[in-house]
Design a protein around this motif. Structure first.
Motif, short mmCIF file in Angstrom:
data_model
loop_
_atom_site.label_atom_id
_atom_site.label_comp_id
_atom_site.label_asym_id
_atom_site.label_seq_id
_atom_site.Cartn_x
_atom_site.Cartn_y
_atom_site.Cartn_z
N ILE A 60 11.10 -66.78 40.83
CA ILE A 60 11.40 -65.79 41.86
C ILE A 60 10.79 -66.18 43.21
N ASP A 61 9.68 -66.93 43.19
CA ASP A 61 9.07 -67.37 44.45
C ASP A 61 9.45 -68.81 44.81
N ASN A 62 10.39 -69.39 44.06
CA ASN A 62 10.90 -70.75 44.32
C ASN A 62 9.79 -71.80 44.28
N ASP A 63 8.79 -71.57 43.45
CA ASP A 63 7.66 -72.49 43.32
C ASP A 63 8.07 -73.69 42.46
N GLU A 64 7.93 -74.89 43.02
CA GLU A 64 8.36 -76.11 42.32
C GLU A 64 7.55 -76.36 41.04
N GLU A 65 6.26 -76.07 41.08
CA GLU A 65 5.44 -76.27 39.88
C GLU A 65 5.87 -75.33 38.76
N LYS A 66 6.28 -74.11 39.13
CA LYS A 66 6.76 -73.17 38.11
C LYS A 66 8.08 -73.66 37.52
N ALA A 67 8.94 -74.24 38.37
CA ALA A 67 10.21 -74.79 37.86
C ALA A 67 9.91 -75.91 36.86
N ASP A 68 8.92 -76.74 37.17
CA ASP A 68 8.52 -77.81 36.25
C ASP A 68 7.98 -77.23 34.94
N LEU A 69 7.27 -76.11 35.03
CA LEU A 69 6.73 -75.45 33.84
C LEU A 69 7.87 -74.95 32.94
N ILE A 70 8.91 -74.41 33.56
CA ILE A 70 10.09 -73.98 32.77
C ILE A 70 10.68 -75.18 32.05
N ASP A 71 10.86 -76.29 32.77
CA ASP A 71 11.41 -77.50 32.15
C ASP A 71 10.56 -77.97 30.98
N GLY A 72 9.25 -77.97 31.18
CA GLY A 72 8.35 -78.49 30.15
C GLY A 72 8.27 -77.64 28.90
N THR A 73 8.38 -76.32 29.05
CA THR A 73 8.20 -75.43 27.90
C THR A 73 9.51 -74.91 27.31
N LEU A 74 10.52 -74.75 28.15
CA LEU A 74 11.79 -74.18 27.67
C LEU A 74 12.96 -75.14 27.84
N GLY A 75 12.69 -76.35 28.34
CA GLY A 75 13.74 -77.28 28.71
C GLY A 75 14.39 -78.02 27.54
N GLU A 76 15.30 -78.91 27.91
CA GLU A 76 16.02 -79.70 26.93
C GLU A 76 15.04 -80.50 26.07
N ASP A 77 15.31 -80.51 24.77
CA ASP A 77 14.50 -81.21 23.77
C ASP A 77 13.10 -80.62 23.59
N SER A 78 12.85 -79.44 24.15
CA SER A 78 11.57 -78.77 23.94
C SER A 78 11.55 -78.12 22.56
N TYR A 79 10.37 -77.65 22.15
CA TYR A 79 10.25 -76.92 20.90
C TYR A 79 11.15 -75.68 20.93
N PHE A 80 11.18 -75.01 22.08
CA PHE A 80 12.04 -73.82 22.24
C PHE A 80 13.50 -74.18 21.98
N HIS A 81 13.97 -75.27 22.59
CA HIS A 81 15.35 -75.72 22.43
C HIS A 81 15.64 -75.99 20.95
N GLY A 82 14.74 -76.71 20.31
CA GLY A 82 14.93 -77.01 18.89
C GLY A 82 14.94 -75.77 18.01
N SER A 83 14.15 -74.79 18.39
CA SER A 83 14.04 -73.57 17.58
C SER A 83 15.20 -72.61 17.78
N PHE A 84 15.69 -72.50 19.03
CA PHE A 84 16.67 -71.44 19.34
C PHE A 84 18.05 -71.96 19.75
N GLY A 85 18.18 -73.27 19.93
CA GLY A 85 19.50 -73.84 20.23
C GLY A 85 19.96 -73.71 21.66
N VAL A 86 19.15 -73.12 22.53
CA VAL A 86 19.47 -73.01 23.95
C VAL A 86 18.23 -73.43 24.73
N TYR A 87 18.42 -73.74 26.00
CA TYR A 87 17.27 -74.14 26.81
C TYR A 87 17.47 -73.75 28.26
N ALA A 88 16.37 -73.80 29.01
CA ALA A 88 16.40 -73.48 30.43
C ALA A 88 16.09 -74.74 31.23
N GLN A 89 16.73 -74.84 32.36
CA GLN A 89 16.38 -75.89 33.30
C GLN A 89 15.77 -75.21 34.51
#
Length: 196
Positions: A60-89
């Motif tokens: 919401i604040d367009n923070d680049e480090e937060k965008a990187d955090l989304i990629d790292g935790t919810l992104g493609e090939d993450s544990y989240f992606h493997g568990s739920f079949g969807v991911y966030a970029q």
């Protein structure tokens, strides 16, 4: 991606970032709009609208480090992606070449499944323009379906197409010609006269 899966991504993004809201752009931002337009009994929508397994999310604040955090935790090939079949970029406001003021036209996706975290989802007209500016062949069926199912109107889209920041006058003319061409082709294929 289903509505519930997008709600899960919104909830997870907000929790990871410590924010009470995020912006959702890209094709999956259409999901709450489809629900609103479904009627009773709910109409079915073509699969092209739910085909993607990825949601583009802007902090919401367009923070680049937060965008990187989304990629790292919810992104493609993450544990989240493997568990739920969807991911966030995780992306930024600069990712979408959309008309000026697009954020003010977003609509909320919020409910018990988002635990109160708001996903501000891009309006279909702004989404149509952003995808038209990107001009990727893979987006063609999605844009055609938006026209075919009445999710965008030619007059509104053409009006907004002059308000895209960061593109030249020539690029704006080309964008408008592309939009008119797509609407004309779809109107012919649907057996309709041109929209006035």
């Amino acid at each position: 991606m289903t509505e519930e899966q997008l709600e899960h991504l919104i909830r997870a993004s907000g929790a990871i970032l410590g924010d009470n809201a995020v912006l959702v752009i890209g094709s999956q931002s259409i999901l709450p709009w489809l629900r609103e337009r479904a009627g009773k009994p709910p109409r079915s929508w073509p699969g092209v609208f739910t085909l993607s397994t990825e949601a583009d999310i802007i902090p919401i604040d367009n923070d680049e480090e937060k965008a990187d955090l989304i990629d790292g935790t919810l992104g493609e090939d993450s544990y989240f992606h493997g568990s739920f079949g969807v991911y966030a970029q995780g992306v930024s406001l600069e990712t979408a070449k959309a008309p000026e003021g697009w954020q003010s036209r977003c609509y909320k996706m919020m409910g018990s499944n988002t635990c109160g975290i708001i996903g501000y989802c891009m309006h279909p007209a702004d989404l149509f323009i952003a995808k038209s500016v990107a001009n990727r062949p893979k987006d063609g069926p999605f844009l055609d379906a938006m026209i075919e199912h009445g999710l965008v109107k030619k007059g509104s889209v053409l009006h907004l197409s002059t308000k895209v920041q960061g593109i030249s006058v020539d690029e704006t003319k080309a964008l408008r010609a592309q939009i008119v061409g797509r609407f004309t082709r779809m109107e012919k294929s649907m057996g309709k006269g041109p929209e006035i």
